[in-house]
Design an enzyme around this catalytic site. Structure first.
Site, short mmCIF file in Angstrom:
data_model
loop_
_atom_site.label_atom_id
_atom_site.label_comp_id
_atom_site.label_asym_id
_atom_site.label_seq_id
_atom_site.Cartn_x
_atom_site.Cartn_y
_atom_site.Cartn_z
N GLY A 13 0.82 -1.20 0.00
CA GLY A 13 0.00 0.00 0.00
C GLY A 13 0.85 1.25 0.00
N ALA A 14 2.00 1.17 -0.69
CA ALA A 14 3.01 2.23 -0.58
C ALA A 14 2.61 3.52 -1.26
CB ALA A 14 4.35 1.73 -1.15
N ASP A 63 -1.36 -7.46 -6.14
CA ASP A 63 -2.45 -7.37 -5.18
C ASP A 63 -2.15 -8.29 -4.00
OD1 ASP A 63 -4.83 -7.46 -3.77
OD2 ASP A 63 -6.10 -7.75 -5.53
N VAL A 64 -2.01 -7.73 -2.82
CA VAL A 64 -1.64 -8.54 -1.64
C VAL A 64 -2.74 -9.52 -1.25
CG1 VAL A 64 -0.03 -6.83 -0.72
CG2 VAL A 64 -2.45 -6.78 -0.01
N ASN A 89 0.95 -2.40 5.17
CA ASN A 89 0.20 -1.15 5.22
C ASN A 89 -1.01 -1.14 4.29
OD1 ASN A 89 -0.19 1.82 5.69
ND2 ASN A 89 0.42 1.93 3.54
N TYR A 168 -13.78 -2.16 9.18
CA TYR A 168 -12.38 -1.71 9.16
C TYR A 168 -11.78 -1.83 10.56
CZ TYR A 168 -8.44 1.57 8.73
OH TYR A 168 -7.19 2.15 8.76
N ALA A 170 -12.76 -3.68 13.09
CA ALA A 170 -12.66 -5.08 13.52
C ALA A 170 -11.46 -5.76 12.88
CB ALA A 170 -13.95 -5.83 13.15
N LYS A 172 -8.69 -4.26 11.79
CA LYS A 172 -7.46 -3.69 12.35
C LYS A 172 -7.21 -4.22 13.76
CE LYS A 172 -6.01 -1.05 8.97
NZ LYS A 172 -4.74 -1.35 8.27
#
Length: 261
Positions: A13-14, A63-64, A89, A168, A170, A172
């Site tokens: 996500g750089a 895509d991670v 990230n 989001y 939950a 994280k």
């Protein structure tokens, strides 16, 4: 103590708002930064910016959340080619509430926050181990959120749908717990794993489009302001460096005191 010369860092996500700041900070500290995002054009643009400053970087567009794409990246660079720093990230952004969020919203958020991080740690573990053996240190940094620790106050937002969504937060929170498991399991090997929980760092576009919301956020921060993206760089570099050699399993808030109330 925070010199990263000779170290290699992968930032997922750089190309996002905070991802760019993290990539720049790591590169300025001397690391060679592997810039990851889904779109190759955005990766290339960031790498070009870093190189224009005389810094070291390369692109890694994939895509991670795609297991095959992750495996392909690892195979291309070599499973045991040293990787000193992994910054998880990658994230996605959309609003929602407990009432309107769908099952897919939750599964997508979990996929990118938790499963993707686990997939990268597992796949890159030989590379992290090699870095540890070769240079004495390896670090995993998971970028969570203040909303993995506390819930948003809907009064801070113009609309409920525009607030930070429960799926989001939950996800994280899950990433924070994954960090602790990672720290305990790989601590004996000298591979450190920590999390950062950023606070209010609204994108510049949001600051222009939603000034009332930004004012509301500012009123909630003990330091009396929102964060500047550049302020995420120092904590990331610290956790990535030998200066944090005895720090693992930590969850470090970078939120102007938001979660200290």
């Amino acid at each position: 103590m925070s010199d990263l010369t000779g170290r290699v860092a992968l930032v997922t996500g750089a190309t996002g708002h905070l991802g760019q700041a993290m990539s720049l900070a790591l590169a300025e500290a001397g690391a060679h930064v592997i810039v990851n995002a889904r779109r190759a054009t955005r990766c290339t643009a960031l790498v070009d910016q870093l190189k224009a400053r005389g810094l070291s970087a390369e692109t890694a567009a994939f895509d991670v959340t795609d297991a095959e794409a992750v495996a392909s990246f690892i195979a291309r660079r070599g499973r045991e080619t040293p990787l000193h720093i992994l910054v998880n990230n990658a994230a996605q952004g959309r609003g929602g509430t407990m009432e309107t969020a769908t099952d897919t919203d939750y599964s997508d958020a979990y996929e990118i926050a938790v499963l993707a991080a686990q997939r990268l740690v597992r796949g890159l573990l030989p590379a992290l181990r090699r870095a540890r053996r070769q240079d004495g240190d390896a670090a995993i940094i998971n970028i969570a959120s203040m909303y993995g620790v506390v819930s948003p106050d809907l009064r801070n937002y113009d609309t409920a749908e525009g607030s930070n969504p429960p799926f989001y937060g939950a996800a994280k929170a899950g990433l924070i717990q994954l960090t602790r498991y990672c720290a305990c399991q790989f601590g004996p090997e000298g591979i450190r794993c920590n999390a950062i929980t950023p606070g209010p760092f609204p994108h510049p576009a949001a600051q222009l489009e939603l000034p009332a919301m930004v004012d509301n956020l500012v009123s909630r921060v003990p330091m009396g302001r929102i964060g500047s993206a550049s302020e995420i760089g120092g904590p990331v570099v610290f956790l990535a460096s030998p200066a944090a050699s005895f720090v693992t399993g930590a969850v470090i808030p970078v939120d102007g005191g938001w979660t200290a109330w």
